[in-house]
Design a protein around this motif. Structure first.
Motif, PDB file in Angstrom:
ATOM      1  N   GLU B 162     -19.998   6.248  -3.879  1.00  0.00           N
ATOM      2  CA  GLU B 162     -20.839   5.626  -3.057  1.00  0.00           C
ATOM      3  C   GLU B 162     -20.078   5.109  -1.801  1.00  0.00           C
ATOM      4  OE1 GLU B 162     -24.003   2.988  -4.862  1.00  0.00           O
ATOM      5  OE2 GLU B 162     -23.520   1.520  -3.009  1.00  0.00           O
ATOM      6  N   CYS B 163     -18.969   4.524  -2.122  1.00  0.00           N
ATOM      7  CA  CYS B 163     -17.841   3.864  -1.229  1.00  0.00           C
ATOM      8  C   CYS B 163     -16.942   4.692  -0.825  1.00  0.00           C
ATOM      9  CB  CYS B 163     -17.063   2.615  -2.115  1.00  0.00           C
ATOM     10  SG  CYS B 163     -18.264   1.340  -2.766  1.00  0.00           S
ATOM     11  N   GLY B 164     -16.880   5.895  -1.057  1.00  0.00           N
ATOM     12  CA  GLY B 164     -15.854   7.055  -0.684  1.00  0.00           C
ATOM     13  C   GLY B 164     -14.572   6.507  -0.840  1.00  0.00           C
ATOM     14  N   PHE B 165     -14.649   6.072  -2.040  1.00  0.00           N
ATOM     15  CA  PHE B 165     -13.298   5.249  -2.537  1.00  0.00           C
ATOM     16  C   PHE B 165     -11.955   6.403  -2.571  1.00  0.00           C
ATOM     17  CE2 PHE B 165     -10.076   4.510  -5.816  1.00  0.00           C
ATOM     18  CZ  PHE B 165      -9.418   3.366  -5.349  1.00  0.00           C
ATOM     19  N   ARG B 166     -12.193   7.581  -3.204  1.00  0.00           N
ATOM     20  CA  ARG B 166     -11.308   8.457  -3.143  1.00  0.00           C
ATOM     21  C   ARG B 166     -10.459   8.933  -2.066  1.00  0.00           C
ATOM     22  NH1 ARG B 166     -13.754  12.026  -7.534  1.00  0.00           N
ATOM     23  NH2 ARG B 166     -14.040  13.594  -5.564  1.00  0.00           N
ATOM     24  N   GLU B 167     -11.318   9.103  -1.141  1.00  0.00           N
ATOM     25  CA  GLU B 167     -10.718   9.502   0.432  1.00  0.00           C
ATOM     26  C   GLU B 167      -9.885   8.408   0.718  1.00  0.00           C
ATOM     27  OE1 GLU B 167     -13.917  10.798   3.356  1.00  0.00           O
ATOM     28  OE2 GLU B 167     -14.318  12.264   1.731  1.00  0.00           O
ATOM     29  N   TYR B 168     -10.383   7.345   0.915  1.00  0.00           N
ATOM     30  CA  TYR B 168      -9.954   6.116   1.416  1.00  0.00           C
ATOM     31  C   TYR B 168      -8.518   5.960   0.943  1.00  0.00           C
ATOM     32  CZ  TYR B 168      -9.214   1.100   2.622  1.00  0.00           C
ATOM     33  OH  TYR B 168      -8.698   0.030   3.091  1.00  0.00           O
ATOM     34  N   ALA B 169      -8.568   5.979  -0.471  1.00  0.00           N
ATOM     35  CA  ALA B 169      -7.258   5.580  -1.070  1.00  0.00           C
ATOM     36  C   ALA B 169      -6.276   6.958  -0.594  1.00  0.00           C
ATOM     37  CB  ALA B 169      -7.561   5.768  -2.801  1.00  0.00           C
ATOM     38  N   ALA B 170      -6.621   8.157  -0.828  1.00  0.00           N
ATOM     39  CA  ALA B 170      -5.718   9.061  -0.625  1.00  0.00           C
ATOM     40  C   ALA B 170      -5.062   8.994   0.730  1.00  0.00           C
ATOM     41  CB  ALA B 170      -6.437  10.578  -0.613  1.00  0.00           C
ATOM     42  N   GLU B 171      -5.911   8.461   1.821  1.00  0.00           N
ATOM     43  CA  GLU B 171      -5.494   8.379   3.047  1.00  0.00           C
ATOM     44  C   GLU B 171      -4.152   7.252   3.203  1.00  0.00           C
ATOM     45  OE1 GLU B 171      -8.717   7.741   5.530  1.00  0.00           O
ATOM     46  OE2 GLU B 171      -9.423   9.591   5.266  1.00  0.00           O
ATOM     47  N   ARG B 172      -4.352   6.395   2.070  1.00  0.00           N
ATOM     48  CA  ARG B 172      -3.411   5.412   2.009  1.00  0.00           C
ATOM     49  C   ARG B 172      -2.419   5.318   0.833  1.00  0.00           C
ATOM     50  NH1 ARG B 172      -7.664   4.516   4.202  1.00  0.00           N
ATOM     51  NH2 ARG B 172      -7.611   3.276   5.975  1.00  0.00           N
ATOM     52  N   GLY B 173      -2.239   6.692   0.643  1.00  0.00           N
ATOM     53  CA  GLY B 173      -0.925   6.823  -0.361  1.00  0.00           C
ATOM     54  C   GLY B 173      -1.200   6.484  -1.866  1.00  0.00           C
ATOM     55  N   VAL B 174      -2.553   6.509  -2.120  1.00  0.00           N
ATOM     56  CA  VAL B 174      -2.810   6.146  -3.504  1.00  0.00           C
ATOM     57  C   VAL B 174      -3.473   7.385  -4.176  1.00  0.00           C
ATOM     58  CG1 VAL B 174      -4.223   4.906  -5.250  1.00  0.00           C
ATOM     59  CG2 VAL B 174      -3.174   3.692  -3.593  1.00  0.00           C
ATOM     60  N   GLU B 175      -2.665   7.888  -5.140  1.00  0.00           N
ATOM     61  CA  GLU B 175      -3.368   9.208  -5.666  1.00  0.00           C
ATOM     62  C   GLU B 175      -4.385   8.614  -6.955  1.00  0.00           C
ATOM     63  OE1 GLU B 175      -1.593  12.967  -8.182  1.00  0.00           O
ATOM     64  OE2 GLU B 175      -0.481  11.230  -7.907  1.00  0.00           O
ATOM     65  N   VAL B 176      -5.347   9.270  -6.592  1.00  0.00           N
ATOM     66  CA  VAL B 176      -6.649   9.076  -7.691  1.00  0.00           C
ATOM     67  C   VAL B 176      -6.523  10.272  -8.515  1.00  0.00           C
ATOM     68  CG1 VAL B 176      -9.001   8.547  -8.222  1.00  0.00           C
ATOM     69  CG2 VAL B 176      -7.654   7.574  -6.141  1.00  0.00           C
ATOM     70  N   ILE B 177      -6.741   9.963  -9.831  1.00  0.00           N
ATOM     71  CA  ILE B 177      -6.985  11.041 -11.109  1.00  0.00           C
ATOM     72  C   ILE B 177      -8.235  10.804 -11.657  1.00  0.00           C
ATOM     73  CG2 ILE B 177      -5.810  12.348 -12.822  1.00  0.00           C
ATOM     74  CD1 ILE B 177      -3.947  12.492 -10.522  1.00  0.00           C
ATOM     75  N   GLU B 178      -9.128  11.797 -11.732  1.00  0.00           N
ATOM     76  CA  GLU B 178     -10.234  11.524 -12.583  1.00  0.00           C
ATOM     77  C   GLU B 178     -10.057  12.084 -13.878  1.00  0.00           C
ATOM     78  OE1 GLU B 178     -13.135  10.133 -11.366  1.00  0.00           O
ATOM     79  OE2 GLU B 178     -12.907  10.198  -9.200  1.00  0.00           O
TER      80      GLU B 178
END
Ligand code: SF4
Lengths: 247, 523
Positions: B162-178
């Protein structure tokens, strides 16, 4: 007991035989049945689309046509559900609330008010699949619902069970909506037709000769789907079976 | 996004053969296309335009293998749910109780939020408040950055979607792994989850094989479930083990203990929470329940409603940071307080995201969750998506027949189909339905409130006039016949028959033997 017969618009236009069977069936029980001449519709197409304001005048006309009767009976669960539960565009005068409370779907009326225990004239020697309209089922509770853990019952089955020779067949997904859904059938025709076709296939697989329902709108839609798929089952309104139609 | 090396041969046709050679010589019928059916995608989102759900649904229905599989998988879940329900005598009381607990909590939300915060703080948890998606995202990324954390493993959470978190994080150099398998598949395919409980339920095994081949370098022709799961595990494990932070969602937050509870079948919430020393919980403020004893009610309902299993494999309670570690809870509003103030729609906040309403919904099963173009698809989506963006999601409340099955399966008794009707009214009143629809309804209202106009609109007994009357068809473009036949037009309407047989006052022929007219035999 004075009964006002409401013949919904699509019954009037496409299935007059359902109006006739309902009228005659009610008269068999010695009721004084009137058909108010200026009736049109219950306002469902507009309400269903969210246009309550546009529905108001139609609802007013309904109340005007029917307020003088002890009961208002219609061979359609969705229209009765509209009157009973969704007639809210109107000011809720005493007259309006009274009309809403005394409007009954045919099966309910026969089962709960007249408490009919026999249809001696009725015989239907065919395999029959029953379809409950969703408003009749989940709005008016004419039968128990597969989603709920309640005691099982079915008013239409109770009535049809009194018809000689009639044999029920079960379909795989009895409570699944057939996709008519009022204006949904026109505005979302893709999904609507697909749901109707799936329903018709389910009915064909059950080996039904006939599909019956207390709602002509569902039947009209399902029949259209079945014909498109060239499936063999036929469609008949419950009032016709109960009134003694043989086929 | 993923560290895996993409090495699968891209776009190779399964047989490598030109189209025309795939037909048998002399065959009179066209052969079905070889190879797996391509997965239908969700709608194209156009800025400022409402989502075209029905267009996307049509594309989904045009993929017969996907349609059949999706419908059947979800219908199976619904049937399993029914069987579980029948095993519990007090099922309907449980639903009522769950609804009551949620209603009570939501009407005392300020109180329970404060109690929860107090207890969480006392447990050594850091509590953050986010008023919207943006705040949530920046809070989480800031926590990570300030600790030099770069890789975040997370279990499934609709809130972060809902927050669009993954995209936001990726743009800031944080890698998210589901870490949830279905969610991982969706992440690798760069596609939103299509269902709140089974995120990749719309994919065939062959679709998954294609995604893994493209992103993980697996054998594109091997669609064996065990093989695929094993490959995913092998490639994702190292990433999990070298992560710097872990994130979970929250199914229930208990005010009296300050703890959060996460229900999973894969145990990946524990993995996400415990692998690193830094655990971040994202939770919507509506997830609260007052007491631990209330939890039993929801745990009994959740998995039975969702998947038709008595309980999830794991019901993990997180109360505080592990020794030497940190635990953060981000409490997110993102429109929930506004929703709480909506008289007709606030009870949608009772939702525990079990997905039962989706599984039972005949429209959802036939259109696929992606077709809704929103984080929340299916019946619950129809009533909460418009609270996020009324215009964009104005089409969704019409993607329903309002049959009411969703309301009946809902474990917290949200009157979903009535709220769908409520939204239609709100949208119509606020000019959020297409003008042509509104005009048709105006015209229909004018015709149907006038006996004279109504009579004039009906088809005559003229076979040339084989079209539905205006009040049923509403427009000249007859969509009815695309998938169905027209009803036969009778010789006369009921009205005409009555007038002919009974006369206008109904006196003529009344009480005569009805069997003479219907062919029934009165005995
Ligand atoms: S609305 Fe009810 S049925 Fe649907 S996901 Fe939420 S809790 Fe489950």
């Amino acid at each position: 007991m004075r009964v006002g017969l409401f013949v919904p618009c699509y019954v009037d236009a496409f299935h007059p035989e359902v109006g006739q069977a309902t009228l005659e069936l009610l008269e068999r029980f010695g009721l004084d049945v009137d058909y108010p001449f200026d009736q049109t519709c219950c306002g469902q197409p507009m309400t269903n689309t969210g246009c309550h304001e546009e529905s108001r005048a139609t609802e007013e006309l309904f109340v005007k046509n029917f307020s003088e009767y002890d009961y208002i009976v219609a061979p359609s669960g969705s229209c009765v559900n509209q009157v009973r539960r969704n007639f809210t565009a109107l000011e809720q005068t005493e007259e309006v609330t009274a009309v809403r409370a005394k409007t009954f779907e045919l099966v309910e009326f026969l089962h709960d008010i007249l408490k009919v225990d026999a249809f001696p004239w009725a015989e239907f020697p065919h395999k029959v699949a029953l379809h409950n309209n969703c408003n009749a089922l989940r709005g008016l509770s004419i039968a128990s619902m597969s989603e709920l853990r309640n005691e099982r019952f079915s008013k239409p089955k109770d009535l049809l069970g009194k018809v000689r020779g009639l044999e029920f067949v079960d379909i795989a997904r009895p409570d699944e909506c057939c996709g008519f859904g009022g204006t949904f059938s026109v505005f979302e025709e893709g999904i609507s037709s697909r749901m109707g076709q799936d329903k018709a296939r389910d009915q064909a697989r059950s080996g039904a000769d006939y599909v019956t329902s207390s709602d002509s709108s569902c039947l009209m839609h399902q029949e259209g789907c079945a014909r498109r798929l060239q499936l063999g089952q036929k469609y008949i309104h419950i009032s016709q079976i109960l009134n003694g139609s043989r086929a | 996004m993923s560290a895996a090396t993409p090495q699968a041969p891209a776009g190779k046709s399964p047989e490598g053969a030109p189209e025309h050679l795939t037909h048998a010589a002399g065959a009179s019928v066209t052969m079905p296309p070889r190879g797996p059916e391509e997965q239908p995608r969700g709608p194209v989102i156009r800025p400022g335009r409402p989502v075209d759900q029905s267009g996307a649904a049509k594309r989904f229905m045009a993929a017969p293998q996907h349609l059949a599989m999706h419908d059947q998988r979800l219908w199976d879940l619904r049937q399993k749910r029914d069987r579980q329900m029948h095993g519990i005598e007090e099922w309907e009381e449980l639903r009522q109780l769950a609804s009551d607990i949620k209603m009570h909590t939501l009407t005392h939300l300020d109180h329970y939020l404060e109690e929860f915060e107090r207890n969480a703080l006392a447990n050594g948890v850091k509590v953050h408040w986010a008023k919207d998606a943006g705040e949530h995202n920046s809070i989480v990324v800031d926590i990570m950055r300030s600790r030099g954390a770069k890789r975040l493993i997370k279990s499934k959470s609709m809130l972060t979607e809902e927050c669009g978190f993954r995209e936001y994080a990726a743009e800031r150099g944080v890698e998210v792994i589901e870490t949830d398998l279905g969610e991982r598949i969706q992440q690798l395919d760069d596609e939103a989850p299509s269902h709140v409980v089974v995120p990749s339920v719309h994919k065939l095994r062959t679709d998954v094989a294609a995604v893994f081949a493209r992103t993980l370098g697996t054998d594109p022709d091997n669609a064996d479930a065990n093989y695929l799961a094993e490959q995913q595990r092998e490639t994702t494990r190292p990433l999990i083990l070298s992560a710097d932070a872990g994130m979970t969602g929250c199914n229930f937050a208990v005010a009296e203990t300050g703890s959060v509870v996460v229900c999973t079948n894969e145990g990946n919430a524990d993995l996400s929470a415990n692998t690193t020393g830094l655990h971040i919980v994202s939770m919507g403020i509506e997830k609260l329940i007052p007491k631990l004893e209330n939890l039993a009610v929801f745990v009994r309902l959740l998995s039975r409603s969702a998947l038709g299993s008595p309980i999830t494999q794991y019901t993990s309670h997180f109360r505080g940071p592990r020794k030497g570690g940190e635990m953060h809870i981000v409490l997110v509003d993102n429109g929930r307080t506004d929703r709480l103030g909506m008289e007709q729609f606030w009870t949608s906040l009772k939702c525990i995201r079990c997905g039962a309403c989706m599984n039972t919904c005949p429209v959802f099963r036939r259109s696929g969750g992606l077709s809704y173009g929103a984080t929340y698809a299916g019946p619950i989506g129809l009533i909460i998506d418009p609270t996020f963006n009324r215009h964009k999601y104005s089409t969704l409340p019409f993607a329903s027949t309002m049959n009411g099955s969703c309301t009946n399966v809902c474990p917290v008794k949200i009157n979903i189909h009535e709220q769908i009707a409520g939204w239609r009214k709100v949208l119509s009143e606020n000019h959020e339905i297409p003008a042509f629809k509104k005009n048709m309804m105006k015209a229909a209202g004018a015709i149907l409130s006038s006996p004279r106009l109504y009579r004039a609109s009906l088809p005559l007994a003229d076979s040339a006039l084989r079209h539905l009357p205006r009040f049923i068809i509403y427009n000249r473009m007859n969509t009815w016949t695309r998938g169905r036949e027209m009803p036969h037009t009778p010789r006369e309407t009921f009205h005409q028959w009555y007038k002919r047989e009974r006369g206008k006052d109904g006196k003529k022929g009344k009480g005569s033997n009805p069997s003479a007219k219907t062919g029934g035999d009165a005995s």
